[in-house]
Structure formats: structure tokens, C-alpha cells
Design a protein around this motif. Structure first.
Motif, PDB file in Angstrom:
ATOM      1  N   ARG A  31      20.396  22.831  49.036  1.00 31.66           N
ATOM      2  CA  ARG A  31      19.837  23.378  49.847  1.00 31.66           C
ATOM      3  C   ARG A  31      21.144  24.296  49.474  1.00 31.66           C
ATOM      4  O   ARG A  31      21.544  25.075  48.952  1.00 31.66           O
ATOM      5  N   ALA A  32      20.154  25.925  49.728  1.00 29.85           N
ATOM      6  CA  ALA A  32      21.501  26.806  50.224  1.00 29.85           C
ATOM      7  C   ALA A  32      22.104  26.827  51.332  1.00 29.85           C
ATOM      8  O   ALA A  32      21.417  26.753  52.227  1.00 29.85           O
ATOM      9  N   ASN A  33      22.877  27.609  50.992  1.00 28.45           N
ATOM     10  CA  ASN A  33      24.732  27.911  52.097  1.00 28.45           C
ATOM     11  C   ASN A  33      25.358  28.939  51.698  1.00 28.45           C
ATOM     12  O   ASN A  33      25.433  29.156  50.505  1.00 28.45           O
ATOM     13  N   PRO A  34      25.277  30.125  52.932  1.00 30.48           N
ATOM     14  CA  PRO A  34      25.806  31.143  52.266  1.00 30.48           C
ATOM     15  C   PRO A  34      27.568  30.791  51.790  1.00 30.48           C
ATOM     16  O   PRO A  34      28.046  31.390  50.429  1.00 30.48           O
ATOM     17  N   SER A  35      28.104  29.816  52.125  1.00 28.63           N
ATOM     18  CA  SER A  35      28.945  29.163  51.976  1.00 28.63           C
ATOM     19  C   SER A  35      29.379  28.860  50.248  1.00 28.63           C
ATOM     20  O   SER A  35      30.810  28.984  49.392  1.00 28.63           O
ATOM     21  N   LEU A  36      28.128  28.831  49.525  1.00 26.96           N
ATOM     22  CA  LEU A  36      28.078  29.138  47.880  1.00 26.96           C
ATOM     23  C   LEU A  36      28.577  29.995  47.965  1.00 26.96           C
ATOM     24  O   LEU A  36      29.348  30.314  46.678  1.00 26.96           O
ATOM     25  N   LEU A  37      28.347  31.279  47.849  1.00 25.46           N
ATOM     26  CA  LEU A  37      29.288  32.498  46.568  1.00 25.46           C
ATOM     27  C   LEU A  37      30.033  33.176  47.894  1.00 25.46           C
ATOM     28  O   LEU A  37      30.723  34.030  46.935  1.00 25.46           O
ATOM     29  N   ASP A  38      31.081  32.302  48.395  1.00 29.83           N
ATOM     30  CA  ASP A  38      32.649  32.674  49.022  1.00 29.83           C
ATOM     31  C   ASP A  38      33.472  32.844  47.955  1.00 29.83           C
ATOM     32  O   ASP A  38      34.270  33.727  48.111  1.00 29.83           O
ATOM     33  N   LYS A  39      33.353  32.221  46.789  1.00 31.01           N
ATOM     34  CA  LYS A  39      34.320  32.219  45.541  1.00 31.01           C
ATOM     35  C   LYS A  39      33.857  33.474  44.657  1.00 31.01           C
ATOM     36  O   LYS A  39      34.666  33.138  43.673  1.00 31.01           O
ATOM     37  N   ILE A  40      32.240  34.052  44.632  1.00 31.73           N
ATOM     38  CA  ILE A  40      32.044  35.079  43.396  1.00 31.73           C
ATOM     39  C   ILE A  40      32.390  36.625  44.234  1.00 31.73           C
ATOM     40  O   ILE A  40      32.456  36.888  45.219  1.00 31.73           O
ATOM     41  N   MET A  41      32.914  37.309  42.993  1.00 34.29           N
ATOM     42  CA  MET A  41      33.414  38.114  43.845  1.00 34.29           C
ATOM     43  C   MET A  41      33.224  38.980  41.862  1.00 34.29           C
ATOM     44  O   MET A  41      32.433  39.528  41.529  1.00 34.29           O
ATOM     45  N   VAL A  42      32.803  40.595  43.120  1.00 33.49           N
ATOM     46  CA  VAL A  42      31.714  41.855  42.712  1.00 33.49           C
ATOM     47  C   VAL A  42      32.806  42.769  42.191  1.00 33.49           C
ATOM     48  O   VAL A  42      33.570  43.162  43.520  1.00 33.49           O
ATOM     49  N   ASP A  43      33.102  43.432  40.794  1.00 31.57           N
ATOM     50  CA  ASP A  43      33.265  44.486  40.556  1.00 31.57           C
ATOM     51  C   ASP A  43      32.765  45.631  41.483  1.00 31.57           C
ATOM     52  O   ASP A  43      31.839  46.408  41.081  1.00 31.57           O
ATOM     53  N   TYR A  44      33.797  45.881  42.038  1.00 35.83           N
ATOM     54  CA  TYR A  44      33.602  47.255  43.540  1.00 35.83           C
ATOM     55  C   TYR A  44      34.149  47.888  43.388  1.00 35.83           C
ATOM     56  O   TYR A  44      35.178  48.204  43.828  1.00 35.83           O
ATOM     57  N   PHE A  45      33.566  49.395  42.485  1.00 35.28           N
ATOM     58  CA  PHE A  45      33.992  50.241  42.513  1.00 35.28           C
ATOM     59  C   PHE A  45      35.717  49.900  41.585  1.00 35.28           C
ATOM     60  O   PHE A  45      36.772  50.263  42.426  1.00 35.28           O
ATOM     61  N   GLY A  46      36.039  48.612  41.025  1.00 35.04           N
ATOM     62  CA  GLY A  46      37.500  48.457  40.271  1.00 35.04           C
ATOM     63  C   GLY A  46      37.682  47.972  40.599  1.00 35.04           C
ATOM     64  O   GLY A  46      39.133  46.700  40.353  1.00 35.04           O
ATOM     65  N   THR A  47      37.305  47.114  42.110  1.00 38.60           N
ATOM     66  CA  THR A  47      37.921  46.238  43.285  1.00 38.60           C
ATOM     67  C   THR A  47      37.431  44.935  43.254  1.00 38.60           C
ATOM     68  O   THR A  47      35.709  45.074  43.650  1.00 38.60           O
ATOM     69  N   PRO A  48      38.138  43.716  42.841  1.00 37.46           N
ATOM     70  CA  PRO A  48      37.571  42.540  42.898  1.00 37.46           C
ATOM     71  C   PRO A  48      36.876  42.112  44.511  1.00 37.46           C
ATOM     72  O   PRO A  48      37.868  41.931  45.369  1.00 37.46           O
ATOM     73  N   THR A  49      35.817  42.124  44.730  1.00 41.02           N
ATOM     74  CA  THR A  49      35.486  42.291  46.561  1.00 41.02           C
ATOM     75  C   THR A  49      34.439  40.846  46.930  1.00 41.02           C
ATOM     76  O   THR A  49      33.420  40.951  45.756  1.00 41.02           O
ATOM     77  N   PRO A  50      35.091  39.917  47.629  1.00 39.41           N
ATOM     78  CA  PRO A  50      33.993  39.300  47.896  1.00 39.41           C
ATOM     79  C   PRO A  50      31.554  39.833  48.388  1.00 39.41           C
ATOM     80  O   PRO A  50      31.698  40.294  49.003  1.00 39.41           O
TER      81      PRO A  50
END
Length: 185
Positions: A31-50
Motif C-alpha cells: 500500500r502507498a503510505n507517505p511515511s515510506l519516504l521518511d528516510k529518503i534524503m534529497v540533495d537540495y543545494f548541497g544539503t540532505p533534505t527530507p
């Protein structure tokens, strides 16, 4: 004083349950659940951001998450972060939003997810037992310093064991519930 210290250890055990719940929420069960993405970090201007800090995440259908970034320039970075994650899913980017479809897990994948849930449960039990050991050591130290009596020591050890048993049982229940959810078709 002794009762206050037992409460402190009980609170620590409660926090362990909270950690277990958040770890189990990160296991996808078809099932789709937004909390699945909690631990994924995106490189946003050099800063890991949820992802949740960069976009609105919603469930459009039972198996599809829609991620709508507030800044369109971040779309590709979010897509790459999801692809690199251990979720084993491939997002689709239409230029405005990212859709993440969760396929029905195979029987093999379900068993793998159950093992992962059991490991989280076992790690939580180890943490609870560690808290119990710390409590018992503190009580024994207090006994050596003559701050508490032998009877107090026995009562405190019994009380902390009762609390430990309660939390271990709760962990078993939480883990069993998650396993049932994973194995549901």
C-alpha cells in the motif's frame, strides 16, 4: 525516589516502542503510505533534505503516491533519490509531479519484509533488555551505597521485570500485526 527511577526506565522503554513503530512504518506492505519516504534524503543545494520538506506528499490511490514539489527545479533530484533508495520502486516524472506506483509484492518479497519486521522487533527487544540491565545495575549500586535496603532491591528488580515483560509482549503484538499486514494480499 525509587519509584521515580522506575518511571524513568519505563519512559525509555516507551521511546523504544515509538522507534519500533516508526521503523515498521517504513516497511511497505503493498500500500502507498507517505511515511515510506521518511528516510529518503534529497540533495537540495548541497544539503540532505527530507522529501516532506521539499514537497507535498499525498496518496492518490491505494497504491500510488503523488509527490508535488514546491520548487519544480527539485523534481529530478527527488526522482533520483527515490530511485537510489532501498524501496525497489521506480517513480514517474511528468514535469509537474512525481508519481510512485507500488506494485503488489511477490511472495518472496513478502517473506523478506517479514524477516525485516522481525529483525526490527528483535532489535527493540534487545534495547528493552538493555534498559532493564541498566536499571538493575543502578539499583544494585544504590544497595551497595546503602541508599536502599535488600527488600527494596528485590521489589525494584521485580517491578522492572514486570515492566520489561509488558513491553516485550507489546513488541511481539506490534510485530505480529505488521507481519499480518505484509502477508495480506
Amino acid at each position: 525516589m525509587a519509584s521515580e527511577s522506575v518511571k524513568t526506565y519505563e519512559e525509555k522503554m516507551g521511546k523504544t516502542i515509538n522507534v519500533l513503530n516508526s521503523e515498521l512504518a517504513s516497511i511497505r506492505a503493498g500500500r502507498a503510505n507517505p511515511s515510506l519516504l521518511d528516510k529518503i534524503m534529497v540533495d537540495y543545494f548541497g544539503t540532505p533534505t527530507p522529501i516532506q520538506s521539499l514537497a507535498a506528499v499525498s496518496v492518490s490511490e491505494s497504491r500510488i503516491l503523488v509527490i508535488q514539489p514546491w520548487d519544480k527545479n527539485v523534481l529530478n533530484a527527488v526522482e533520483k533519490a527515490i530511485q537510489k533508495s532501498d524501496l525497489g520502486i521506480n517513480p514517474s516524472n511528468d514535469g509537474n509531479v512525481i508519481r510512485v506506483a507500488f506494485p503488489q509484492p511477490t511472495e518472496e518479497r513478502r517473506k523478506e519484509l517479514c524477516k525485516k519486521a522481525q529483525k526490527f522487533g528483535e532489535d527493540s527487544k534487545i534495547a528493552i533488555r538493555s534498559i532493564r540491565r541498566d536499571a538493575n545495575e543502578k539499583f544494585k549500586t544504590q544497595k551497595k551505597k546503602s541508599e536502599i535496603t535488600e527488600d527494596d532491591l528485590k521489589d525494584l528488580e521485580k517491578e522492572i521485570q514486570t515492566i520489561t515483560d509488558k513491553f516485550i509482549k507489546e513488541i511481539d503484538g506490534i510485530t505480529a500485526k505488521k507481519e499480518k499486514e505484509i502477508l495480506e494480499i
